[in-house]
Design a protein around this motif. Structure first.
Motif, PDB file in Angstrom:
ATOM      1  N   TRP A 171       0.737  -1.159  -0.027  1.00  0.00           N
ATOM      2  CA  TRP A 171      -0.170   0.222  -0.088  1.00  0.00           C
ATOM      3  C   TRP A 171       0.942   1.129  -0.229  1.00  0.00           C
ATOM      4  O   TRP A 171       0.466   2.269  -0.491  1.00  0.00           O
ATOM      5  CB  TRP A 171      -0.832   0.093   1.030  1.00  0.00           C
ATOM      6  CG  TRP A 171      -0.607   0.039   2.533  1.00  0.00           C
ATOM      7  CD1 TRP A 171      -0.181  -0.701   3.403  1.00  0.00           C
ATOM      8  CD2 TRP A 171       0.012   1.295   3.209  1.00  0.00           C
ATOM      9  NE1 TRP A 171       0.293  -0.603   4.444  1.00  0.00           N
ATOM     10  CE2 TRP A 171       0.405   0.971   4.446  1.00  0.00           C
ATOM     11  CE3 TRP A 171      -0.019   2.640   2.886  1.00  0.00           C
ATOM     12  CZ2 TRP A 171       0.773   1.858   5.485  1.00  0.00           C
ATOM     13  CZ3 TRP A 171       0.552   3.634   3.842  1.00  0.00           C
ATOM     14  CH2 TRP A 171       0.923   3.179   5.028  1.00  0.00           C
TER      15      TRP A 171
ATOM     16  N   TYR B  54     -17.768   7.887  -4.172  1.00  0.00           N
ATOM     17  CA  TYR B  54     -16.756   6.626  -4.090  1.00  0.00           C
ATOM     18  C   TYR B  54     -15.602   6.797  -5.091  1.00  0.00           C
ATOM     19  O   TYR B  54     -14.524   6.648  -4.915  1.00  0.00           O
ATOM     20  CB  TYR B  54     -17.208   5.500  -3.531  1.00  0.00           C
ATOM     21  CG  TYR B  54     -17.777   5.664  -2.253  1.00  0.00           C
ATOM     22  CD1 TYR B  54     -18.953   6.031  -1.854  1.00  0.00           C
ATOM     23  CD2 TYR B  54     -17.127   4.960  -1.432  1.00  0.00           C
ATOM     24  CE1 TYR B  54     -19.605   5.960  -0.669  1.00  0.00           C
ATOM     25  CE2 TYR B  54     -17.578   4.668  -0.121  1.00  0.00           C
ATOM     26  CZ  TYR B  54     -18.988   5.379   0.309  1.00  0.00           C
ATOM     27  OH  TYR B  54     -19.326   5.237   1.693  1.00  0.00           O
TER      28      TYR B  54
ATOM     29  N   SER C  11     -11.654   7.725  -4.877  1.00  0.00           N
ATOM     30  CA  SER C  11     -10.935   6.573  -4.904  1.00  0.00           C
ATOM     31  C   SER C  11      -9.978   6.825  -6.192  1.00  0.00           C
ATOM     32  O   SER C  11      -8.824   6.255  -6.039  1.00  0.00           O
ATOM     33  CB  SER C  11     -11.659   5.219  -5.299  1.00  0.00           C
ATOM     34  OG  SER C  11     -12.536   5.116  -3.946  1.00  0.00           O
TER      35      SER C  11
ATOM     36  N   GLY D 261     -14.698   9.101   1.282  1.00  0.00           N
ATOM     37  CA  GLY D 261     -13.399   9.649   0.939  1.00  0.00           C
ATOM     38  C   GLY D 261     -13.252  11.004   0.515  1.00  0.00           C
ATOM     39  O   GLY D 261     -12.122  11.021  -0.056  1.00  0.00           O
TER      40      GLY D 261
ATOM     41  N   TYR E 223      -7.111  -4.783  -4.062  1.00  0.00           N
ATOM     42  CA  TYR E 223      -8.061  -3.866  -3.749  1.00  0.00           C
ATOM     43  C   TYR E 223      -7.650  -3.204  -2.256  1.00  0.00           C
ATOM     44  O   TYR E 223      -7.758  -2.021  -2.094  1.00  0.00           O
ATOM     45  CB  TYR E 223      -9.497  -4.384  -3.746  1.00  0.00           C
ATOM     46  CG  TYR E 223     -10.519  -3.431  -3.457  1.00  0.00           C
ATOM     47  CD1 TYR E 223     -11.197  -2.619  -4.118  1.00  0.00           C
ATOM     48  CD2 TYR E 223     -10.996  -3.314  -1.833  1.00  0.00           C
ATOM     49  CE1 TYR E 223     -12.094  -1.751  -3.799  1.00  0.00           C
ATOM     50  CE2 TYR E 223     -12.017  -2.368  -1.435  1.00  0.00           C
ATOM     51  CZ  TYR E 223     -12.569  -1.770  -2.455  1.00  0.00           C
ATOM     52  OH  TYR E 223     -13.566  -0.826  -2.104  1.00  0.00           O
TER      53      TYR E 223
ATOM     54  N   LYS F 164      -7.061   0.649  -0.972  1.00  0.00           N
ATOM     55  CA  LYS F 164      -8.027   1.398  -0.021  1.00  0.00           C
ATOM     56  C   LYS F 164      -7.090   2.009   1.130  1.00  0.00           C
ATOM     57  O   LYS F 164      -7.456   3.017   1.682  1.00  0.00           O
ATOM     58  CB  LYS F 164      -8.973   0.394   0.734  1.00  0.00           C
ATOM     59  CG  LYS F 164     -10.000  -0.028  -0.462  1.00  0.00           C
ATOM     60  CD  LYS F 164     -11.057   1.383  -0.409  1.00  0.00           C
ATOM     61  CE  LYS F 164     -11.403   1.681  -1.897  1.00  0.00           C
ATOM     62  NZ  LYS F 164     -12.068   2.923  -2.149  1.00  0.00           N
TER      63      LYS F 164
ATOM     64  N   GLN G  65      -5.478   4.865  -0.033  1.00  0.00           N
ATOM     65  CA  GLN G  65      -6.435   6.125  -0.184  1.00  0.00           C
ATOM     66  C   GLN G  65      -6.485   6.582   1.370  1.00  0.00           C
ATOM     67  O   GLN G  65      -6.567   7.713   1.478  1.00  0.00           O
ATOM     68  CB  GLN G  65      -7.789   5.500  -0.547  1.00  0.00           C
ATOM     69  CG  GLN G  65      -8.790   6.699  -1.235  1.00  0.00           C
ATOM     70  CD  GLN G  65      -9.948   6.147  -1.272  1.00  0.00           C
ATOM     71  OE1 GLN G  65     -10.234   4.909  -1.664  1.00  0.00           O
ATOM     72  NE2 GLN G  65     -10.833   6.917  -1.656  1.00  0.00           N
ATOM     73  N   ALA G  66      -6.648   5.738   2.595  1.00  0.00           N
ATOM     74  CA  ALA G  66      -6.902   6.128   3.699  1.00  0.00           C
ATOM     75  C   ALA G  66      -5.709   6.994   4.083  1.00  0.00           C
ATOM     76  O   ALA G  66      -5.677   8.121   4.750  1.00  0.00           O
ATOM     77  CB  ALA G  66      -7.113   5.217   4.599  1.00  0.00           C
TER      78      ALA G  66
END
Lengths: 190, 93, 395
Positions: free
Chosen positions: B6, C96, C100, C134, C221, C225, C228-229
């Protein structure tokens, strides 16, 4: 003038109370005051009772609640008396200005009150004479600034010209200026 | 193929910057039956080249060739071949 | 910097439209909805009059509006839009995708209740429903803040470290339709502040073909995510920096939160948007009487500035958290959930009392706020919070 002046406008939708409440605020801003103006939005259509509010202060206005204890109540349509509670929250030294051909004494009798100050002006008659249409908002503004001289007549006339220019025909603007001047002269107290 | 962690994705987000990188994914591994062409019967009609859903059959102007890196062994070429020169043979385990 | 700016009287929506005009975005795709309509209505006048260079896309729904914004933004355009309530709800799945895909779209939301029953007035149900989408969320107290926040939103969204969509919220009707004073910035100053948009990735950059938003299943995925956070968390210092720079230019400084007499306060109200102004009035009045009360204004709700909030609240005795949205089936509103769970592990923390108020535009008055401060003192004696208290509802 106390720190903040709060004004409540009673009218029927279409009579121009929102415009009057804004015009007053805009003129006060030009005169160096802090302002806030807003109508109460419901499911209104032309003819339905409505309210608008103006706040004017020497200090920045931060409050965002509605007006509950107005110093001044302006009634653009006399037929609202008895149908909506125009006295709600008005303190004993509050001012009530009514668009009517009647005298302040007659209105006092109708409202059945002994305190508060009552003024009347035939704003509908004036607007019919100067504009040919019953739009009582601008003459009521003229009456208001006579009673509460927070801003001068000239300042209001200038601001109206600025606001209406390009939006209305010159004769409509002239009619409104005349209406304000006449109501300024003709408003009656007790 | 090494998948990114990530931390490598914070800056870029879900974007692929290398075009045509589906080429790196060798789907030929999926095959259980392998098409084979008998060139002595082939008429170079190009039906197999046209019908292959994975574009795994190429034509160099002389003859068709199956690219086994990407052929999934679906058998469409064999079914469509008008002279039946393609046969599906089980992959040796 | 000491500059005097022109002061005008203007409604919140028109101030937002004016800010849009000064930003002069490449694309605006929008569908009008009460109480946000005038933003787009007024902006479309600017378009018709040739006062902006914007490609204005009138679409047939909010879902299409956000879809068009996503396409335009992915193509490298500076994109803005505006909506409220059911319109925001209809955008849901596209919200979203915008965040994203890391698309720096700026959207104003004139916060309004969600149906049913149908209601056009202000509460935060719409944007709070989108709180997990988001998007960066900024809340505006008054007309000036709506205007100021839009310019800052452009900078924050497009910052290369951020690249995320920003929602600029303000209270429907209460500020969207209230005429207040606005200090207007010069076009030149706005241009200098927001700068030219140079997209880092653009689908129309044919020399560098790329794919946006490919399939990512259980093998990837999760990583996207988490990334993105972290990206939205990384926007916190950028939001602070942009707020400082804006202050250097205009004299109006912005931060993630605003502490109003909280430093020595024993009783603090936490609120957002227009209610903060009303709370300020009460804080001043009670301070004059010697009461140690304060207001903590949450300007940025997403990303949630937990550290700043914790530091501002940890020394108080009792904190009343005012939510302008309701979560049926839960014990409080969303602001309460975030603050209380975020501060749970601290050794020293105040008692937190949950409140819900102002649904569907129900007015919140200085009397209500005074009453809350009185209740906070009672709760201190009680030693624990009461169940969720609803302000100004009939029983």
């Amino acid at each position: 003038m106390k720190e903040m002046l709060e004004i409540r406008w009673h009218a029927r939708a279409g009579q121009g109370a929102k415009t009057a409440s804004y015009l007053l605020a805009e003129t006060a801003l030009e005169a160096g005051k802090y302002i806030q103006a807003f109508p109460e939005y419901g499911p209104e259509r032309t003819g339905a009772p409505m309210k608008a509010f103006t706040r004017i202060s020497d200090k920045p206005i931060r409050i965002h609640s509605q007006v509950y204890n107005p110093d001044v109540v302006v009634i653009l349509d006399k037929s609202l008396i008895g149908k909506v509670n125009i006295l709600e929250g008005v303190p004993s030294d509050g001012i009530i200005i009514v668009n009517t051909t009647q005298s302040p004494e007659e209105i006092r009798k109708q409202l059945n009150i002994s305190d508060r100050k009552i003024y009347t002006v035939d704003a509908t008659g004036i607007s019919l004479a100067t504009l040919g249409r019953p739009i009582p908002n601008t003459p009521m503004l003229g009456a208001l600034i006579k009673i509460i001289p927070i801003i001068s007549l000239e300042e209001v006339l200038d601001q109206l010209k600025k606001k209406f220019e390009g939006r209305f025909r010159p004769e409509v603007i002239e009619g409104n200026l005349q209406a304000i001047k006449r109501a300024y002269e003709e408003v009656k107290g007790e | 193929m090494k998948l990114p962690g990530w931390k490598e994705l914070v800056e870029i987000g879900p974007i692929i910057l290398e075009p045509g990188n589906a080429r790196e994914y060798k789907t030929g591994d999926w095959r259980t039956f392998r098409p084979e062409i008998d060139y002595s019967k082939c008429t170079t009609c190009l039906f197999c080249w046209l019908f292959c859903p994975d574009s795994a059959i190429s034509f160099d102007g002389k003859r068709v060739e199956i690219n086994y890196d990407y052929c999934k062994g679906c058998g469409i070429c064999a079914a469509e071949c008008p002279v039946k020169c393609i046969t599906m043979k089980e992959e040796e385990k | 910097m000491k500059t005097t700016f022109k002061k005008i009287a203007i409604e919140g929506n028109e101030a937002a439209a004016l800010a849009f005009k000064q930003v002069n975005p490449d694309v605006v795709a929008a569908y009008p909805i009460t109480p946000s309509t005038e933003v787009v209505q007024k902006f479309s006048e600017y378009v018709a009059n040739g006062e902006v260079d914007t490609e204005f896309v009138p679409v047939e729904s909010e879902h299409s509006a956000m879809s068009a914004c996503i396409g335009a933004s992915a193509a490298g355009a500076r994109v803005m839009t505006s909506t409220a309530s059911q319109g925001l709800a209809l955008m849901w799945e596209m919200l979203y995708i915008a965040s994203s895909l890391r698309l720096p779209i700026v959207m104003t939301v004139a916060n309004r209740a969600l149906s049913a029953p149908i209601n056009i007035h202000g509460d935060h149900s719409d944007s709070m429903g989108a709180r997990d989408s988001g998007w960066i969320q900024i809340y505006s107290e008054n007309v000036q803040e709506i205007y100021d926040n839009i310019f800052q939103a452009v900078r924050i969204a497009e910052d290369p470290q951020v690249r995320l969509p920003v929602m600029v919220n303000f209270d429907g009707f209460i500020t969207s339709h209230s005429e207040e004073i606005l200090e207007v910035l010069d076009d030149d100053l706005v241009r200098r502040f927001i700068g030219e948009y140079k997209p880092k990735y653009s689908l129309l950059d044919v020399d560098h073909p790329m794919t946006m938003g490919p399939l990512a299943l259980f093998d990837s995925y999760f990583e996207f995510k988490v990334a993105q956070a972290y990206a939205i968390a990384n926007s916190l210092p950028v939001i602070k920096k942009v707020g400082r720079e804006f202050g250097d230019l205009t004299g109006r400084y912005y931060d993630l939160i605003e502490k109003y007499h909280t430093d020595d306060a024993e009783y603090i109200i936490v609120a957002m948007s227009s209610t903060c102004g009303t709370v300020r009035e009460v804080v001043d009045e009670l301070r004059e009487k010697g009461e140690k009360v304060g207001l903590l204004k949450i300007r940025v709700f997403r990303p949630f500035p937990l550290e700043e909030i914790s530091n501002a609240l940890k020394n108080a005795k009792v904190v009343g958290i005012l939510d302008r949205s309701i979560i049926p089936g839960s014990f409080s509103g969303p602001l309460y959930h975030e603050i209380v769970s975020g501060m749970y592990h601290l050794d020293k923390r105040p008692i937190f009392q949950p409140y819900v108020y102002g649904l569907g535009g129900r007015d919140i008055t200085t009397e209500h706020i005074k009453n809350v401060f009185t209740q906070l003192q009672e709760i201190e004696k009680l030693g624990r919070p009461k169940n969720l208290i609803y302000i100004g509802v009939r029983e």
